[in-house]
Design a protein around this motif. Structure first.
Motif, PDB file in Angstrom:
ATOM      1  N   TRP A 224       0.875  -1.223   0.043  1.00  0.00           N
ATOM      2  CA  TRP A 224       0.254  -0.146   0.040  1.00  0.00           C
ATOM      3  C   TRP A 224       0.720   1.175  -0.076  1.00  0.00           C
ATOM      4  O   TRP A 224       0.275   2.301  -0.229  1.00  0.00           O
ATOM      5  CB  TRP A 224      -0.785   0.012   1.223  1.00  0.00           C
ATOM      6  CG  TRP A 224      -1.950  -0.997   1.173  1.00  0.00           C
ATOM      7  CD1 TRP A 224      -2.030  -2.112   1.487  1.00  0.00           C
ATOM      8  CD2 TRP A 224      -3.369  -0.951   0.150  1.00  0.00           C
ATOM      9  NE1 TRP A 224      -3.413  -2.805   1.195  1.00  0.00           N
ATOM     10  CE2 TRP A 224      -4.035  -1.989   0.384  1.00  0.00           C
ATOM     11  CE3 TRP A 224      -3.616   0.206  -0.745  1.00  0.00           C
ATOM     12  CZ2 TRP A 224      -5.216  -2.183  -0.261  1.00  0.00           C
ATOM     13  CZ3 TRP A 224      -4.803  -0.072  -1.545  1.00  0.00           C
ATOM     14  CH2 TRP A 224      -5.544  -1.226  -1.434  1.00  0.00           C
ATOM     15  N   ILE A 410     -12.903  -1.139  -3.174  1.00  0.00           N
ATOM     16  CA  ILE A 410     -12.217  -0.324  -2.030  1.00  0.00           C
ATOM     17  C   ILE A 410     -12.533  -1.292  -0.735  1.00  0.00           C
ATOM     18  O   ILE A 410     -11.523  -1.507  -0.027  1.00  0.00           O
ATOM     19  CB  ILE A 410     -12.750   1.109  -1.761  1.00  0.00           C
ATOM     20  CG1 ILE A 410     -12.114   1.973  -3.121  1.00  0.00           C
ATOM     21  CG2 ILE A 410     -12.114   1.591  -0.714  1.00  0.00           C
ATOM     22  CD1 ILE A 410     -12.878   3.280  -2.929  1.00  0.00           C
ATOM     23  N   VAL A 414      -9.647  -3.270   1.422  1.00  0.00           N
ATOM     24  CA  VAL A 414      -9.137  -2.793   2.694  1.00  0.00           C
ATOM     25  C   VAL A 414      -9.360  -4.138   3.668  1.00  0.00           C
ATOM     26  O   VAL A 414      -8.684  -4.418   4.619  1.00  0.00           O
ATOM     27  CB  VAL A 414     -10.187  -1.439   3.367  1.00  0.00           C
ATOM     28  CG1 VAL A 414     -10.296  -1.397   4.647  1.00  0.00           C
ATOM     29  CG2 VAL A 414      -9.760  -0.467   2.242  1.00  0.00           C
ATOM     30  N   SER A 417      -6.851  -6.559   3.520  1.00  0.00           N
ATOM     31  CA  SER A 417      -5.510  -6.165   4.491  1.00  0.00           C
ATOM     32  C   SER A 417      -5.665  -6.422   5.739  1.00  0.00           C
ATOM     33  O   SER A 417      -4.678  -6.811   6.567  1.00  0.00           O
ATOM     34  CB  SER A 417      -5.273  -4.682   3.955  1.00  0.00           C
ATOM     35  OG  SER A 417      -5.126  -4.180   2.607  1.00  0.00           O
TER      36      SER A 417
END
Length: 484
Positions: A224, A410, A414, A417
């Protein structure tokens, strides 16, 4: 007699639209559970095989609003045939792909078919009586939602019996027949938005979508804080600003910014962004959770087929709620249904975070998710259709679908992660990662519910609002459509 013929024609039109939209939605999720099989068969790496999903996402995001706009200009029926033909061609290329490169190209071609969503909504608005538009849009929305869930359910059985290439052969046959039926039986649009294609706006839109979605999709792999991710995100901001300025100044915009600023449009798009963020992540990570080996201390060690069966309550909830949504709008506004769907999503995400130890708990949570998605898909589509002119239906619903996809990309990135941040020694995610991820989804779903409360509460009337940029042909076309 004439009215009977027209009703029969509308039924046939609806069946064509339902088949096209349903199979495109199914192809969005059909491939996800079998990526490891594709990786092994085509002798490629895990990083490379994920481009099978990324390429499809990028292509659909670009072509959905663009072909929606072209359909508003040149004819929705004509562009529906183009989108379905591209989808069938992409399936054929994927079915015979000898290498991962050809398969990725095939998925780009398939992504063009994303335009079937806005084109279908526009055709319904043009062809159906005003009193039936709401229920027809809701039913198509339910089929779109259920199609995505059906892909997860069917992937395992098809692959185990026939092999993964039949995930493309079967849709290819059905979509090719659907394209032929669209050419023969779907009437051409009586409502047009005159103008020409704004190539500068098209290039800028494509540019910022790619620059945004590519690093979002690949951020976990590239890092990222890596230069490619940060550089592409910065480029996305620059291109987005340039696109907004260019569209606002253009006499012939690809997407009319005055339309996008309508209260009923921008608030619904905000809900779509947030709702997509939670919905697509659940699609992705619930199957991953239940397939986790029990040696990890959680999960059920389910096969692809078993994981698909555990998603059945979600599929049923989507379809039933979506079908019911249109009929309920006479008593409950689209805003009320949207807010209710968002609340169901909050409850489901919270349940997944705190109660995921048994298959029953997963099934109940999936059913709640499905009800929420069914209501939300139908109400969002109806809210957009109700708040724009007939000549802008395609581009407006295309952007709504696009914004939902952006939110999904998105949200999935997220949550991925979070789940994979601190793996076990075996490399499997820890249960705490999933718990934290589902809590994050709960927060996103709650934000979507709050956003749904600010959507204007006006009920749908005839769906024939004044165009944002009225022209003589738009006015006459709108009157002709209303008078049918």
């Amino acid at each position: 007699m004439t009215e009977t013929i027209r009703r029969g024609s509308r039924r046939l039109t609806f069946l064509v639209l339902a088949a096209g939209a349903g199979f495109f939605a199914m192809l969005q999720s059909l491939i996800t559970p079998v990526l490891p099989i594709i990786q092994h068969d085509l002798h490629t790496s895990q990083n490379t095989v994920t481009w099978v999903l990324t390429a499809y996402l990028l292509s659909a995001s670009i072509f959905t609003p663009i072909l929606g706009r072209v359909g508003d200009m040149l004819g929705k029926g004509r562009m529906l045939v183009v989108a379905l033909a591209a989808l069938a061609l992409g399936c054929l290329l994927a079915a015979i792909a000898p290498s991962i490169g050809v398969l990725i190209i095939a998925r780009v071609v398939q992504g063009i078919g994303g335009a079937v969503f806005p084109l279908s909504f526009g055709i319904i608005r043009d062809e159906f009586p005003a009193a039936r538009v709401s229920s027809a849009v809701a039913t198509i929305s339910a089929i779109i939602a259920a199609g995505g869930g059906l892909g997860v359910v069917l992937a395992g059985p098809i692959v185990s019996v026939l092999g993964y290439r039949w995930l493309f052969w079967i849709p290819m046959v059905v979509v090719a027949l659907t394209a032929l039926a669209a050419h023969l039986f779907v009437p051409e649009s009586p409502v047009r938005s005159p103008g020409r294609i704004n190539w500068a706006g098209t290039l800028l839109l494509s540019g910022w979508l790619v620059a945004l979605l590519l690093p979002v999709s690949k951020g976990a792999t590239w890092g990222w804080t890596s230069l490619p991710v940060l550089g592409l995100l910065a480029l996305a901001v620059v291109l987005l600003i340039g696109w907004l300025v260019a569209e606002a100044r253009s006499a012939n915009p690809l997407i009319d910014m005055r339309m996008m600023r309508l209260p009923g449009v921008w608030t619904t798009n905000l809900v779509a962004l947030l709702y997509g963020g939670s919905m697509f992540a659940i699609y992705a990570f619930v199957p991953q959770f239940v397939q986790t080996p029990t040696s990890a201390g959680y999960g059920f060690g389910a096969s692809v087929t078993q994981a698909g069966l555990l998603m059945l309550p979600m599929l049923v909830g989507m379809f039933v709620a979506g079908i019911a949504a249109g009929r309920l709008e006479a008593r409950f506004s689209a805003k009320a249904q949207l807010a209710t769907g968002a609340v169901f999503n909050v409850a489901a995400s919270a349940m997944l975070a705190v109660a995921h130890d048994t298959r029953l708990e997963i099934g109940v949570a999936g059913g709640l998710v499905g009800i929420g998605i069914g209501l939300a898909f139908a109400s969002m589509a109806n809210l957009i259709v109700a708040n724009v002119s007939p000549s802008q239906t395609g581009v407006a619903t295309g952007m709504n679908a696009n914004i939902r996809t952006i939110g999904g990309a998105i949200g999935a990135a997220v949550v991925s992660s979070v789940i994979t941040a601190h793996p076990q020694a075996s490399g499997l995610p820890r249960e705490a990662g999933f718990t934290t991820g589902f809590l994050l989804l709960t927060a996103i779903a709650l934000a979507a519910a709050v956003a749904a409360m600010i959507v204007p509460s006006g009920r749908r009337t005839t769906g024939r609002r004044r165009p944002a940029r009225p022209t003589g042909s738009e006015v006459s076309g709108g009157l002709a459509a209303a008078g049918r």
